[in-house]
Design a protein around this motif. Structure first.
Motif, PDB file in Angstrom:
ATOM      1  N   GLN A 315       0.807  -1.046   0.001  1.00  0.00           N
ATOM      2  CA  GLN A 315      -0.057   0.150  -0.057  1.00  0.00           C
ATOM      3  C   GLN A 315       0.802   1.451   0.038  1.00  0.00           C
ATOM      4  O   GLN A 315       0.651   2.116  -0.799  1.00  0.00           O
ATOM      5  CB  GLN A 315      -1.169   0.166   1.174  1.00  0.00           C
ATOM      6  CG  GLN A 315      -2.176  -1.177   1.120  1.00  0.00           C
ATOM      7  CD  GLN A 315      -2.673  -1.132   2.402  1.00  0.00           C
ATOM      8  OE1 GLN A 315      -2.716  -0.334   3.348  1.00  0.00           O
ATOM      9  NE2 GLN A 315      -3.726  -2.196   2.709  1.00  0.00           N
ATOM     10  N   GLU A 316       1.980   1.334   0.676  1.00  0.00           N
ATOM     11  CA  GLU A 316       2.779   2.289   0.668  1.00  0.00           C
ATOM     12  C   GLU A 316       3.524   2.685  -0.473  1.00  0.00           C
ATOM     13  O   GLU A 316       3.756   3.617  -0.953  1.00  0.00           O
ATOM     14  CB  GLU A 316       3.901   2.118   1.909  1.00  0.00           C
ATOM     15  CG  GLU A 316       4.902   3.195   1.945  1.00  0.00           C
ATOM     16  CD  GLU A 316       5.642   3.225   3.364  1.00  0.00           C
ATOM     17  OE1 GLU A 316       6.327   4.250   3.749  1.00  0.00           O
ATOM     18  OE2 GLU A 316       5.736   2.278   3.976  1.00  0.00           O
ATOM     19  N   LEU A 317       3.592   1.309  -1.300  1.00  0.00           N
ATOM     20  CA  LEU A 317       4.301   1.603  -2.413  1.00  0.00           C
ATOM     21  C   LEU A 317       3.912   2.205  -3.434  1.00  0.00           C
ATOM     22  O   LEU A 317       3.961   3.110  -4.245  1.00  0.00           O
ATOM     23  CB  LEU A 317       4.922   0.132  -2.787  1.00  0.00           C
ATOM     24  CG  LEU A 317       5.412   0.081  -4.608  1.00  0.00           C
ATOM     25  CD1 LEU A 317       6.966   0.721  -4.513  1.00  0.00           C
ATOM     26  CD2 LEU A 317       5.495  -1.415  -4.850  1.00  0.00           C
ATOM     27  N   ASP A 318       2.357   1.859  -3.544  1.00  0.00           N
ATOM     28  CA  ASP A 318       1.264   2.329  -4.500  1.00  0.00           C
ATOM     29  C   ASP A 318       1.192   3.962  -4.246  1.00  0.00           C
ATOM     30  O   ASP A 318       0.859   4.705  -5.030  1.00  0.00           O
ATOM     31  CB  ASP A 318       0.238   1.717  -4.346  1.00  0.00           C
ATOM     32  CG  ASP A 318       0.520   0.304  -5.212  1.00  0.00           C
ATOM     33  OD1 ASP A 318       1.151   0.124  -5.856  1.00  0.00           O
ATOM     34  OD2 ASP A 318      -0.929  -0.580  -4.853  1.00  0.00           O
ATOM     35  N   ILE A 320       3.257   5.885  -2.781  1.00  0.00           N
ATOM     36  CA  ILE A 320       4.570   6.708  -3.226  1.00  0.00           C
ATOM     37  C   ILE A 320       4.683   6.853  -4.770  1.00  0.00           C
ATOM     38  O   ILE A 320       4.803   7.668  -5.429  1.00  0.00           O
ATOM     39  CB  ILE A 320       5.787   5.978  -2.983  1.00  0.00           C
ATOM     40  CG1 ILE A 320       6.031   5.916  -1.353  1.00  0.00           C
ATOM     41  CG2 ILE A 320       7.240   6.439  -3.617  1.00  0.00           C
ATOM     42  CD1 ILE A 320       7.041   4.849  -0.896  1.00  0.00           C
ATOM     43  N   ALA A 321       4.188   5.778  -5.592  1.00  0.00           N
ATOM     44  CA  ALA A 321       4.279   5.719  -6.854  1.00  0.00           C
ATOM     45  C   ALA A 321       3.106   6.554  -7.364  1.00  0.00           C
ATOM     46  O   ALA A 321       2.917   6.512  -8.977  1.00  0.00           O
ATOM     47  CB  ALA A 321       4.229   4.304  -7.386  1.00  0.00           C
ATOM     48  N   GLY A 322       2.048   6.864  -6.821  1.00  0.00           N
ATOM     49  CA  GLY A 322       0.806   7.474  -7.244  1.00  0.00           C
ATOM     50  C   GLY A 322       0.069   6.551  -8.084  1.00  0.00           C
ATOM     51  O   GLY A 322      -0.745   6.697  -8.939  1.00  0.00           O
ATOM     52  N   LYS A 323      -0.111   5.407  -7.675  1.00  0.00           N
ATOM     53  CA  LYS A 323      -1.037   4.229  -8.311  1.00  0.00           C
ATOM     54  C   LYS A 323      -2.331   4.272  -7.538  1.00  0.00           C
ATOM     55  O   LYS A 323      -2.521   4.588  -6.344  1.00  0.00           O
ATOM     56  CB  LYS A 323      -0.386   2.818  -8.077  1.00  0.00           C
ATOM     57  CG  LYS A 323       1.263   2.751  -8.651  1.00  0.00           C
ATOM     58  CD  LYS A 323       0.908   2.944 -10.289  1.00  0.00           C
ATOM     59  CE  LYS A 323       2.107   2.539 -10.797  1.00  0.00           C
ATOM     60  NZ  LYS A 323       2.445   2.393 -12.334  1.00  0.00           N
TER      61      LYS A 323
END
Length: 323
Positions: A315-318, A320-323
């Motif tokens: 969830q944090e990755l998405d 950051i990546a604006g997904k």
């Protein structure tokens, strides 16, 4: 005579012009090559470097990822946690592996370089202190004894210097190199902030070299990540360490997960550059790594975290990546 001189001058002038054109083309070619190299940094190859302890996990992840994505290219180096952060700050990598948290001076280098990043904890490790399989006298060690053995200020030469009744055989010491996060972790726990490792220890950034050193010496002792011990159990013996409850505990998946194997249970990390996630190849690989880190960690001998921890990381990755 004049016509011959005129012809000769014309020929020389032609050669000069031809050489100049050649140099111009060569310069142009060099410039184009440079542009191609720069362009490749935004291309399909994912570049990872850092901890040799984390390497088996990321290598396993990369192998499976590339099976599912035949066109993908993942390059994973093992320059140590410290060496990996240097490359990360220099803009040479997308992801940095580490067997310890990032240091303040490394944070400062990244800030100075204008690099934003996020730390992800991907697994747990039990830093293993190992001796040769033929060593039948070492049944356990305390942190105090390890300090006495490994400190540059100690006076330990033989096993008899460590504990009465042990043989008067000279000890051979094998340690990760100074760029290794494992070196930093061991030094902090065993030697303290002001302590220094003994000067006669054989150092290497390659854990396989350390394995070979201990397996090749009946009086050898070394330390490295649990996965390297697990892979070489038939040739090595993990020394039980007296924990904070006074119990001698050997490293395994259960004692590492529970924290019973202390003070040598520790988390393992990857650091991901935010701007690199704009590259779809980097995002896809990072997403795959976080989804599969638990299973891959256990497949190579480490300990995975709870599924909920990886779900939060994704969830944090998405985010950051604006997904």
């Amino acid at each position: 005579m004049k016509s011959k001189l005129l012809f000769l001058a014309t020929a020389i002038l032609f050669l000069i012009v031809l050489a100049a054109c050649g140099n111009t083309e060569e310069s142009k070619g060099t410039e184009e090559d440079s542009q191609n190299v720069n362009a490749e940094s935004d291309g399909p190859e994912v570049v990872v470097d850092g901890s040799s302890t984390v390497f088996p996990i990321m290598e396993a992840v990369a192998e499976e990822y590339q099976k599912e994505n035949p066109d993908a290219r993942v390059n994973i180096g093992t320059s140590g946690s410290g060496g990996g952060f240097e490359k990360f700050a220099a803009g040479e990598t997308h992801i940095s592996n580490a067997s310890r948290p990032i240091k303040d001076e490394e944070k400062a280098s990244l800030e100075e370089a204008g690099i934003d990043y996020t730390e992800f904890e991907i697994a747990l490790d039990g830093l293993s202190i190992v001796v040769n399989k033929e060593n039948d006298w070492v049944d356990k060690l305390t942190v105090k004894e390890l300090n006495k053995m490994w400190s540059s200020y100690g006076d330990v030469t033989t096993w008899a210097d460590v504990r009465e009744g042990w043989p008067e055989e000279e000890i051979q010491f094998y340690s990760p190199g100074a760029d290794s996060g494992t070196f930093d972790y061991f030094s902090e726990v065993v030697l303290g902030e002001e302590g220094e490792i003994r000067q006669d220890a054989s150092l290497s950034e390659d854990d396989n070299v350390l394995v070979q050193g201990v397996t090749g010496s009946k009086n050898g002792i070394g330390y490295f990540g649990y996965a390297y011990y697990a892979e070489n159990k038939e040739q090595l013996k993990a020394v039980p360490i007296v924990n904070d409850s006074g119990e001698a505990v050997a490293p395994d998946q259960e004692t590492v997960q529970s924290g019973e194997y202390n003070p040598f249970s520790r988390p393992l990390f990857v650091y991901v550059k935010h701007s690199a996630l704009e590259n779809e190849a980097v995002y896809n690989f990072t997403e795959y790594a976080l989804k599969n880190a638990g299973a891959m960690s256990e497949s190579v001998g480490y300990v995975g975290k709870p599924d909920s921890a990886y779900e939060e990381a994704l969830q944090e990755l998405d985010s950051i990546a604006g997904k």
